[in-house]
Structures are given as C-alpha cells and as structure tokens.
Write an enzyme that holds these catalytic residues in place. Structure first.
Site, PDB file in Angstrom:
ATOM      1  N   ASP A  26     -93.027  26.572   2.238  1.00 50.81           N
ATOM      2  CA  ASP A  26     -94.579  26.322   2.183  1.00 50.81           C
ATOM      3  C   ASP A  26     -95.284  27.501   1.751  1.00 50.81           C
ATOM      4  O   ASP A  26     -96.478  27.577   2.204  1.00 50.81           O
ATOM      5  CB  ASP A  26     -94.791  25.461   3.404  1.00 50.81           C
ATOM      6  CG  ASP A  26     -94.133  24.518   3.667  1.00 50.81           C
ATOM      7  OD1 ASP A  26     -93.840  23.756   2.571  1.00 50.81           O
ATOM      8  OD2 ASP A  26     -94.135  23.889   4.785  1.00 50.81           O
TER       9      ASP A  26
ATOM     10  N   LYS B 200     -95.014  28.454  -3.486  1.00 52.28           N
ATOM     11  CA  LYS B 200     -94.281  28.464  -4.649  1.00 52.28           C
ATOM     12  C   LYS B 200     -94.668  27.633  -5.833  1.00 52.28           C
ATOM     13  O   LYS B 200     -94.686  27.850  -6.991  1.00 52.28           O
ATOM     14  CB  LYS B 200     -92.844  28.212  -4.252  1.00 52.28           C
ATOM     15  CG  LYS B 200     -92.159  28.811  -3.207  1.00 52.28           C
ATOM     16  CD  LYS B 200     -90.768  28.714  -2.787  1.00 52.28           C
ATOM     17  CE  LYS B 200     -90.817  27.283  -2.091  1.00 52.28           C
ATOM     18  NZ  LYS B 200     -91.339  27.237  -0.715  1.00 52.28           N
TER      19      LYS B 200
ATOM     20  N   GLY C 153     -91.632  20.268  -0.657  1.00 44.23           N
ATOM     21  CA  GLY C 153     -93.039  19.471  -1.093  1.00 44.23           C
ATOM     22  C   GLY C 153     -93.591  20.855  -1.792  1.00 44.23           C
ATOM     23  O   GLY C 153     -94.109  21.656  -0.965  1.00 44.23           O
ATOM     24  N   HIS C 154     -93.955  20.767  -3.195  1.00 40.79           N
ATOM     25  CA  HIS C 154     -94.623  21.894  -3.805  1.00 40.79           C
ATOM     26  C   HIS C 154     -95.808  21.505  -4.269  1.00 40.79           C
ATOM     27  O   HIS C 154     -95.793  20.443  -5.101  1.00 40.79           O
ATOM     28  CB  HIS C 154     -93.839  22.354  -4.912  1.00 40.79           C
ATOM     29  CG  HIS C 154     -92.309  22.988  -4.505  1.00 40.79           C
ATOM     30  ND1 HIS C 154     -91.597  23.646  -5.174  1.00 40.79           N
ATOM     31  CD2 HIS C 154     -91.980  23.283  -3.131  1.00 40.79           C
ATOM     32  CE1 HIS C 154     -90.459  24.148  -4.636  1.00 40.79           C
ATOM     33  NE2 HIS C 154     -90.931  23.948  -3.274  1.00 40.79           N
TER      34      HIS C 154
ATOM     35  N   GLN D  79     -87.869  25.752  -0.443  1.00 43.01           N
ATOM     36  CA  GLN D  79     -87.771  26.255   1.107  1.00 43.01           C
ATOM     37  C   GLN D  79     -87.840  27.721   1.136  1.00 43.01           C
ATOM     38  O   GLN D  79     -88.580  28.366   0.169  1.00 43.01           O
ATOM     39  CB  GLN D  79     -86.411  26.066   1.537  1.00 43.01           C
ATOM     40  CG  GLN D  79     -85.911  24.710   1.831  1.00 43.01           C
ATOM     41  CD  GLN D  79     -85.614  23.771   0.612  1.00 43.01           C
ATOM     42  OE1 GLN D  79     -84.765  24.254  -0.039  1.00 43.01           O
ATOM     43  NE2 GLN D  79     -86.201  22.829   0.557  1.00 43.01           N
TER      44      GLN D  79
HETATM   45  P1  GDP Z   1     -94.628  25.359  -1.441  1.00 45.97           P
HETATM   46  O1  GDP Z   1     -93.774  24.544  -0.803  1.00 45.97           O
HETATM   47  O2  GDP Z   1     -94.348  26.847  -1.140  1.00 45.97           O
HETATM   48  O3  GDP Z   1     -94.865  25.144  -2.740  1.00 45.97           O
HETATM   49  O4  GDP Z   1     -96.114  25.491  -0.581  1.00 45.97           O
HETATM   50  P2  GDP Z   1     -96.791  23.952  -0.263  1.00 45.97           P
HETATM   51  O5  GDP Z   1     -97.327  23.286  -1.373  1.00 45.97           O
HETATM   52  O6  GDP Z   1     -95.916  23.142   0.623  1.00 45.97           O
HETATM   53  O7  GDP Z   1     -97.871  24.470   0.940  1.00 45.97           O
HETATM   54  C1  GDP Z   1     -98.612  25.615   0.501  1.00 45.97           C
HETATM   55  C2  GDP Z   1    -100.364  24.896   0.521  1.00 45.97           C
HETATM   56  O8  GDP Z   1    -101.211  25.996   0.574  1.00 45.97           O
HETATM   57  C3  GDP Z   1    -100.539  23.969  -0.235  1.00 45.97           C
HETATM   58  O9  GDP Z   1    -101.303  22.923   0.287  1.00 45.97           O
HETATM   59  C4  GDP Z   1    -101.245  24.546  -1.509  1.00 45.97           C
HETATM   60  O10 GDP Z   1    -102.227  23.934  -2.183  1.00 45.97           O
HETATM   61  C5  GDP Z   1    -102.043  25.598  -0.526  1.00 45.97           C
HETATM   62  N1  GDP Z   1    -102.285  27.188  -1.282  1.00 45.97           N
HETATM   63  C6  GDP Z   1    -101.737  27.662  -2.074  1.00 45.97           C
HETATM   64  N2  GDP Z   1    -102.165  28.891  -2.174  1.00 45.97           N
HETATM   65  C7  GDP Z   1    -103.344  28.748  -1.673  1.00 45.97           C
HETATM   66  C8  GDP Z   1    -104.306  29.727  -1.324  1.00 45.97           C
HETATM   67  O11 GDP Z   1    -104.398  31.011  -1.599  1.00 45.97           O
HETATM   68  N3  GDP Z   1    -105.307  29.517  -0.261  1.00 45.97           N
HETATM   69  C9  GDP Z   1    -105.314  28.303   0.242  1.00 45.97           C
HETATM   70  N4  GDP Z   1    -106.362  27.879   1.069  1.00 45.97           N
HETATM   71  N5  GDP Z   1    -104.461  27.306   0.006  1.00 45.97           N
HETATM   72  C10 GDP Z   1    -103.484  27.659  -0.736  1.00 45.97           C
HETATM   73  P1  IMO Z   2     -90.770  23.875   0.568  1.00 49.57           P
HETATM   74  O1  IMO Z   2     -89.726  24.077  -0.740  1.00 49.57           O
HETATM   75  C1  IMO Z   2     -90.796  23.995   4.901  1.00 49.57           C
HETATM   76  C2  IMO Z   2     -87.102  22.864   6.949  1.00 49.57           C
HETATM   77  C3  IMO Z   2     -87.292  21.678   7.809  1.00 49.57           C
HETATM   78  C4  IMO Z   2     -86.222  22.006   8.936  1.00 49.57           C
HETATM   79  C5  IMO Z   2     -85.072  22.675   8.326  1.00 49.57           C
HETATM   80  C6  IMO Z   2     -83.883  21.893   7.755  1.00 49.57           C
HETATM   81  O2  IMO Z   2     -91.640  22.955   0.561  1.00 49.57           O
HETATM   82  O3  IMO Z   2     -90.946  25.335   1.040  1.00 49.57           O
HETATM   83  P2  IMO Z   2     -83.778  20.071   6.105  1.00 49.57           P
HETATM   84  O4  IMO Z   2     -84.487  18.825   5.648  1.00 49.57           O
HETATM   85  O5  IMO Z   2     -83.779  21.018   4.772  1.00 49.57           O
HETATM   86  O6  IMO Z   2     -82.068  19.784   6.543  1.00 49.57           O
HETATM   87  O7  IMO Z   2     -84.285  20.558   7.428  1.00 49.57           O
HETATM   88  O8  IMO Z   2     -85.826  23.132   7.088  1.00 49.57           O
HETATM   89  N1  IMO Z   2     -87.518  22.725   5.547  1.00 49.57           N
HETATM   90  C7  IMO Z   2     -88.699  23.343   5.096  1.00 49.57           C
HETATM   91  N2  IMO Z   2     -89.740  23.811   5.538  1.00 49.57           N
HETATM   92  N3  IMO Z   2     -91.025  23.824   3.565  1.00 49.57           N
HETATM   93  C8  IMO Z   2     -89.677  23.342   2.882  1.00 49.57           C
HETATM   94  O9  IMO Z   2     -89.554  23.397   1.638  1.00 49.57           O
HETATM   95  C9  IMO Z   2     -88.549  22.943   3.674  1.00 49.57           C
HETATM   96  N4  IMO Z   2     -87.538  22.403   3.479  1.00 49.57           N
HETATM   97  C10 IMO Z   2     -86.867  22.227   4.630  1.00 49.57           C
HETATM   98  O10 IMO Z   2     -88.489  21.591   8.499  1.00 49.57           O
HETATM   99  O11 IMO Z   2     -86.853  22.687   9.874  1.00 49.57           O
HETATM  100 MG    MG Z   3     -93.879  22.914   0.537  1.00 54.62          MG
END
Ligand code: GDP
Ligand code: IMO
Ligand code: MG
Length: 427
Positions: free
Chosen positions: A13, A16, A40-41, A223
C-alpha cells in the site's frame, strides 16, 4: 532505461498503483508480476478513481499492452468483475493479455484460506482471505490449474476431477466442511474460460519482442518487501515474492534485462494484517495519521496500522531489492504534524542494532530509537518542484534519502496523478 521494476518497499500500500499509472503514460508494456487480488492498487486519473486488484495499473495508458504475468494468481470471477467495471467507465481493456501460465484461484482456495486462518486463531496471519496462500501452495505442490487450461475443457475436467477429489478429502476429514461438486466447479470455470479466452496467451514471446524493440517496459509489483515469504516478517507474510527479483520470475524476463528498480516508500509506515511492526503508533498521532490519510485497506477495508518511518526496515529493503531510485509517497499526510520522528535503529535486549532482525520473536522485542525533526505544518499538496517545498519538508526527504542510501526520483504529495514532484527524471 527501458525496463523498470516498481517494488513496494515496506508492508504494501505504498502507492504503487499511483506510481505505475503515472509512469505508464510513457510505457509500451506494463506487467503485473506477483500476488493476486489480495492487492489493491488505487489509481486516480482523468477516468476516475479505481481500486485495481488484478489488472495492471497501466491499463489507462492507451499505448500500453498490459500483461497479467505468470507470477500472478487469478481469481477469474474477480478479474471479470474488474474488466466489466473498467469497461463501464469507458476504459478499454482490449490491450490486456493474461499469461497462460498464471495459476487460478479456485473455490477450495477461498474456503481453505478462511478455514486455515480460523484454525490458527490467535496466531492468524490476518490474510485478505482471497485464497492467495492456498493457491500458491498448490502451484508449488503441482496441484494448481493454470489459465491456459481454461482453453481446453477436456484437460480442465480431467485435472479438476483429480484435484477436487483430493480437496474434498481435506475439506471433509480435516475441517468437517461441506464437499465441493466437480460438475459445478467445472461448469463455472468453463464459463470463465469462454469469457477470458481472448486474453489468454503465451507472454514470454510478447515480452521478448518488446525487449528486442527496446520498448519501455514497467514491471508492477504487488504487496511489499516486508511481506516477502523469504525476507519479510515470516510467518506473517504473503505467498509470492514482491521483490525486484520476483519481477523477473513473475514476468518471464532475465535479470540482465532490468535497467532500474524503483522502490516505493510511504514517508511513514503502515501495515494491514498481523505481525510485528516496530514503529507502530498506538496513540493519538497514529489515529491522526490513519484518519488524515484515510489509511483503510483498498481490498478489505481494514484499518491500517500506522507508524513512523522505519530506517532499519528500509535498509533491508534496499539491500535485497537493489533500488536505483525511489518514489516517496504521502508527504502531504505529514503536513499537519508539529513533530516528526524517524526510527534510525532499534534497541534489542539492551543493545542498539541498525539491522532488521529476521526473527519475528526478536522483532517483537525491538524498541525503536528515534531521531526527531520539526514538522513544516503547511500544505504541500499543490507543490510541483522540490525547491518549492517548505525547507523542513526538504530536510525530511533528504534525511530519508540518506538513510535508504538511494536517490529520490518522485515525491508524491496527493493521490492524483498530477500531485507528483519529479525530482529526477525516471525515463
Ligand atoms: P498500492 O497498493 O501500493 O497501490 O497502494 P494503495 O492504493 O493500496 O494505497 C495507497 C493509498 O494512498 C491510495 O488511497 C492512494 O490514492 C493514496 N495515495 C498515493 N499517493 C498519495 C499521496 O502522495 N498522498 C496522499 N494523501 N495519498 C496518496
Ligand atoms: P498491495 O499490492 C498490504 C497482507 C495481508 C496479510 C498478509 C498475507 O495493495 O500493496 P494474503 O492475503 O496475501 O495471504 O495475506 O499480507 N497483504 C497486503 N497488505 N497491501 C497488499 O497488497 C497486501 N497483500 C497482502 O494483509 O497481512
Ligand atoms: Mg494496496
């Protein structure tokens, strides 16, 4: 620089999705290389706001071929949902390709993920319950079903027959759960196969062709490094490698083809799920960060655990990924804080260490050693140039750069594509 791997450098999270969406504007190929719909991207761009789980975050770039690599495990029903949603929003998915070697998540994987977590009770990993662990376990145990097998109904039925018999023994004898019906699973997966058939292809030749034309290729990690089954906080990890090295395996290209490795870090830390997190904040500041930044999981909606930037963890991440550049995200989240802390080392059993221990038991005993800095307490969300950032924000970034020992390319100051400071060009 034609092949870049984008890697989550912490516990996932990191942003990416945002970084890949941005870089994909200048890419010809984008490949998701690991994980499954546990990812979840989030992408926010002129098409709207999307939480992508399986489709590469480059799908919005009309010029880019988007590949779901062999290293991904695919839940076909989730993928179809995602394709429908994108179509509904006017996003073309014609340029999507699914590797015929990618494994499929099956109904028993979903059941077993839940049953295994319940059995672990207090020791639960806190998985996303998307069947990821059981699907990767089956891949290694040679019990997996691959996307390519959806294209041949006879083969699919034969393999399912053998595997469902076996899974039903485990479901009924170990967990006293109900049995799965071969016919139902077969019929359901035949439907998925019909829908997904146009996208399923051998992908190594497509990538080799792109490489031979010197096209720009982005490998999109899922991840984060500290969830890696080898180097993360085992057993509180995921089941495929989020590392840069995983990019070669999960896309099907050789290590000599990788030109650069971009580590995506939040400027603080979050974690969702169980397992040690030395800098976790259980106080008002932790809650403030969570609410300010809306730190809730994109896949499960669970609250993310929040804490200060952890340099020992970041150094491990740098060692095992070999970052050549960084994207630092969510700088704006710190805008409101009067004081900031950075963990530079740990105290473990009375000794100061600067290494991230491999043992979870030791990590749980680690106390962070903090360096304190003043906050800048002014909004950064509109800033486009590094030297326009408040001096204290510049100092904070420079300190992270020093601690990770890698130059920064991008600084993100908001979730939208344009809320990005390009400190050094990426390509
Ligand atoms: P990922 O799994 O690495 O793609 O990240 P996620 O999408 O799960 O979580 C990142 C969260 O941060 C999302 O809600 C993005 O919209 C948000 N985000 C990304 N860059 C920024 C930033 O620079 N500032 C803020 N406030 N939110 C950001
Ligand atoms: P993105 O790509 C954050 C975590 C789960 C749990 C562990 C194992 O959005 O960054 P799993 O379902 O993979 O067997 O769970 O890994 N986990 C993540 N945490 N971002 C993710 O993906 C994750 N994918 C798995 O919360 O701790
Ligand atoms: Mg994510």
């Amino acid at each position: 620089m034609s092949v870049i791997v984008v890697v989550g450098a912490q516990w996932g999270d990191e942003g990416k999705g945002k970084v890949v969406d941005l870089l994909a504007e200048r890419a010809q190929v984008v490949v998701r290389f690991s994980g499954g719909d546990n990812a979840g991207h989030t992408v926010i761009n002129p098409y709207g706001k999307f939480g992508l789980h399986l489709v590469p975050s480059g799908i919005f770039s009309a010029g880019a071929t988007c590949i779901i690599g062999n290293g991904v495990v695919i839940n076909p029903s989730k993928l179809i949902e995602e394709l429908d949603e994108l179509n509904k929003c006017g996003v073309s998915v014609d340029q999507l390709i699914i590797s015929d070697r990618a494994h499929l998540i099956m109904p028993y994987h979903l059941l077993l993920d839940g049953l295994e977590e319940e059995r672990r009770a207090g020791e639960a990993v806190g998985t996303t319950r998307r069947g990821i662990g059981p699907a990767f376990a089956d891949k290694v145990a040679r019990l997996g079903i691959r996307a390519g097998e959806l294209l041949d109904k006879k083969v699919l039925r034969k393999r399912l027959h053998f595997i469902i018999d076996y899974k039903n023994i485990i479901l009924s004898k170990v967990y006293e759960a109900s049995l799965l019906s071969l016919d139902e699973v077969y019929t359901q997966y035949c439907h998925y196969g019909e829908r997904l058939a146009p996208y399923i292809k051998e992908t190594t030749v497509i990538l080799a062709e792109a490489l031979s034309r010197d096209q720009r290729i982005l490998l999109e990690g899922a991840q984060g490094t500290l969830l890696d089954p080898d180097f993360g906080t085992y057993p509180y990890t995921t089941s495929s490698s989020p590392l840069a090295g995983g990019g070669c395996l999960g896309a099907g290209i050789g290590p000599t083809n990788i030109d650069s490795v971009m580590g995506v870090f939040k400027v603080y830390c979050t974690r969702v799920g169980n397992g040690p997190m030395p800098t976790e904040l259980h106080d008002k500041t932790g809650n403030l960060i969570r609410e300010q930044a809306h730190e809730y999981g994109t896949t499960t909606g669970r609250p993310r655990r929040c804490g200060w930037f952890d340099a020992p963890a970041a150094r491990l991440s740098q060692r095992i990924n070999g970052f050549t550049g960084l994207a630092l995200t969510r700088l704006d989240v710190l805008d409101i804080l009067p004081n900031l802390k950075i963990c530079t080392a740990y105290k473990l059993d009375g000794k100061t260490i600067d290494n991230f221990p491999s043992s979870v038991a030791e990590l749980e005993r680690c106390q962070p050693v903090y360096e304190e800095m003043d906050g800048w307490q002014t909004s950064t969300t509109h800033i486009k140039k590094f030297d326009r950032l408040p001096p204290k924000a510049q100092q904070y970034i420079t300190r992270l750069e020093e601690l990770i020992a890698c130059p920064v390319n991008l600084i993100s100051v908001g979730s939208a594509r344009e809320q990005t400071i390009e400190v050094r060009p990426v390509w």
